[in-house]
Each structure stands twice: as C-alpha cells, then as structure tokens.
Scaffold this active site. Structure first.
Site, short mmCIF file in Angstrom:
data_model
loop_
_atom_site.label_atom_id
_atom_site.label_comp_id
_atom_site.label_asym_id
_atom_site.label_seq_id
_atom_site.Cartn_x
_atom_site.Cartn_y
_atom_site.Cartn_z
CG ASP A 109 54.46 53.79 127.35
OD1 ASP A 109 54.06 52.65 127.07
OD2 ASP A 109 55.54 54.02 127.96
CG ASN A 163 54.85 61.86 121.72
OD1 ASN A 163 55.08 61.76 122.92
ND2 ASN A 163 54.46 62.99 121.17
CB ILE A 176 53.81 61.29 126.69
CG1 ILE A 176 53.66 62.37 125.62
CG2 ILE A 176 54.92 61.64 127.68
CD1 ILE A 176 53.25 63.71 126.21
CD GLU A 177 51.07 61.21 120.86
OE1 GLU A 177 50.39 60.62 119.99
OE2 GLU A 177 51.52 62.36 120.68
CG MET A 178 51.22 54.92 119.92
SD MET A 178 50.91 54.80 118.14
CE MET A 178 50.70 53.04 117.95
#
Length: 335
Positions: A86, A126, A128-130
C-alpha cells in the site's frame, strides 16, 4: 570462565554440532515423493477462492490483490527482493512462492500461521501490504449481491465472515501444486528425464548435505533452520525470523526452510532477497550452511539439478469478478 565467554563457547558448540549433523547426513535413496496433481473435492469453493485471490477490492487502495505479491504468472512470487504494498511501501521480507505451499508444515518465513487459512488473514489487514481491515473486507463483499449469493451457495448459510473468506482462499491455494517436474518423472522411473549433469547435481545435493534441510516432498518447508550456521549471514534486513514469534533469542535468524520446487522461477532468494541468482544462492548456502566452497563446476551441477524441479504451472483462466454497486466501499488509494 566469564559468562560471556561461556555463552560464546556454547554457541560455537551448537553451530559445530549442527554442521556435523549436516555432514553426517547419509545420502538417502530417493526420499522425495513426486508432487501429485491437486484433488478438488469442492469446485464451487475453489472457484470462489479464485475470485477472491484476484480481487483487488480486498485492499484499501482497490489495487492490490493476493496475486500482486504471489503472481501465478511468475512462479507464485513477485521476483522482487521485498514486495511493494500500500502506498508503495516496501515490505520487510521476500515474498515466498504460493506454489505447493499446502505442502509446508507452517506458513510465513517465521511460521506464525499454522495453515493456509490462518495465513490468508494476515496480508489483508497488514498496513504495509493490502492495508485494509477485516471488517471492511467483509463489508465490501457483503455489499456485492453476486458474492453474497455465491457464499450462500458454497457454505450453505448466510454467514459471510473472515472465516468463510479465508476458507475459500485456502481452498484455491490448495490447488496450486506443480506436478510433472522432470525430477519427478525421473523419480517415477523415466531415466531420460534428467541428463548427466543434472544427475551429478542431484548426487552432490545429497552427499554435500543439502538434503538435511531441503527434504520431503517439497524439498523444504518442513523445518526451521538458522541462517548462517558455519559463519554469520550478513544482511541489512531487520527480520528476526522465528524469534519474532517465540520471543526466544535462540530462535533469532531461524527461518522456515523454503521449498526448492520451481526455484528457477522464484528469484531472488533468501528471506531478504539478496541472492539474485541460483549460482549465488548455492555458493552462499554451501559456505554458510555447510562449510563447503563449491567449485564452479560443482555449483553449475547443483544449479542444473535445481532447474529440474520446475513442474507444470497452474493454468488459470482469469475469473470475471462481480461488479461493485452503490453501497460498495470506495477505494482509498491516496488517503
């Protein structure tokens, strides 16, 4: 003896014992079992999981899907050192392949998920992911009538929660196996499936001790091992490995041994993605894990063997996703 000296001695003995165990590992006959094609018992659940796998609406930005970091066109990985999530945030660890992940004894490098369903919970929330929330993911799917109907059909109830979402995703992931690698054909008796150099590489793979960690049907994924047994592994990556889960200092830099299935497709290598090629990875593993410096020829032989581990890749017909409607939460890519 001072406490610090005593601790250093214990660590040295532990490392020496581990190396000794690796070198003492006797070449096994053919302990590896060929990968079998997936057996699908619930096609409707798999089809639903496939849609969710490719649906970017499970991310805050409306842009990132499971396939973004585990690209099924690229060996189930993303070929980056660490994934981009993201707002272009860089993740902290290399994205492991999803192919044959159902054969692993736990999921994630640090083993914090016991199975594929538990693993599927992680990336969605998460930051820093989705970078979504489980609540918003559920709300999004509940706002889409076609999804509601499909969940009702698959699970035979009106429940649509993260439990059903992750069950469906896990069912799809269980189908992502790669049978018919040339090495598997050789294991089944086709002696022409691998050539002389590849066979030399396999024999060296066994006698050098690689099989002490890369064993089982998945040639890995069955144990945690310390990265840097003979000599410390130098890295700028802050990942602590298994210690982040257990809180034990003894587990620091212990990671789940990665599968070697399809390894020619899943570069770069290691938890930090620092080995760009198989040649580099074999060299580092030989020196740091086995205390061996492979000659150029022996390195090439092992690399040749590793190329025989590429199996049939999943053949995916891209699913048509049901459209959003007026009530579907809107993407927020720039907030």
């Amino acid at each position: 003896m001072k406490p610090r000296q005593f601790l250093s001695l214990l660590l040295w003995i532990s490392a020496a014992t581990a190396v000794g165990a690796v070198h003492a590992a006797k070449p096994q006959a053919e302990p590896v079992q060929p990968v079998a094609p997936a057996k699908v018992t619930d096609r409707a659940r798999v089809a639903l999981g496939e849609k969710l796998w490719f649906d970017p609406r499970l991310s805050r930005s409306g842009f990132i899907s499971c396939n973004s970091c585990h690209n099924l066109s690229m060996g189930g990985s993303d070929n980056l050192k660490t994934s981009i999530g993201d707002k272009w945030k860089q993740g902290g660890i290399n994205s492991p392949t999803v192919l044959n992940s159902s054969l692993n004894f736990v999921q994630f490098w640090d083993g914090r998920a016991k199975d594929l369903q538990e693993q599927a919970h992680g990336p969605i929330a998460n930051p820093i992911e989705m970078a979504f929330t489980h609540e918003l993911a559920v709300d999004t799917l509940r706002s889409i009538p076609e999804y509601v109907g499909e969940f009702r059909k698959v699970f035979r109830s009106d429940k649509l929660t993260m439990n059903e979402i992750t069950l469906a995703i896990a069912a799809f992931e269980e189908t992502l196996v790669t049978p018919n690698a040339r090495f598997d054909k050789w294991l089944k008796g086709d002696k022409r499936a691998i050539d002389a150099q590849e066979l030399r590489g396999y024999q060296l793979f066994k006698t050098a001790g690689c099989v002490a960690c890369h064993n089982g049907q998945n040639l890995g994924g069955m144990s945690f091992q310390k990265m840097g047994i003979v000599a410390p592994y130098q890295t700028r990556n802050p990942s602590e490995g298994r210690a982040a889960v257990t809180g034990k200092d003894a587990d620091r830099f212990n990671f789940k041994v990665p599968t070697l299935r399809n390894v020619a497709l899943t570069y770069p290598y290691f938890h930090d993605g620092e080995a760009a090629t198989l040649t580099e990875a074999v060299d580092v593993m030989g020196r740091l894990q086995l205390g061996r410096t492979f000659s150029k020829q022996k390195n090439a032989d092992i690399v040749a063997f590793l190329h025989t581990l590429t199996g049939d890749q999943p053949r995916i017909v891209m699913p048509i996703l049901p459209p959003s409607n007026d009530n579907t939460p809107k993407p927020r890519p720039f907030e």
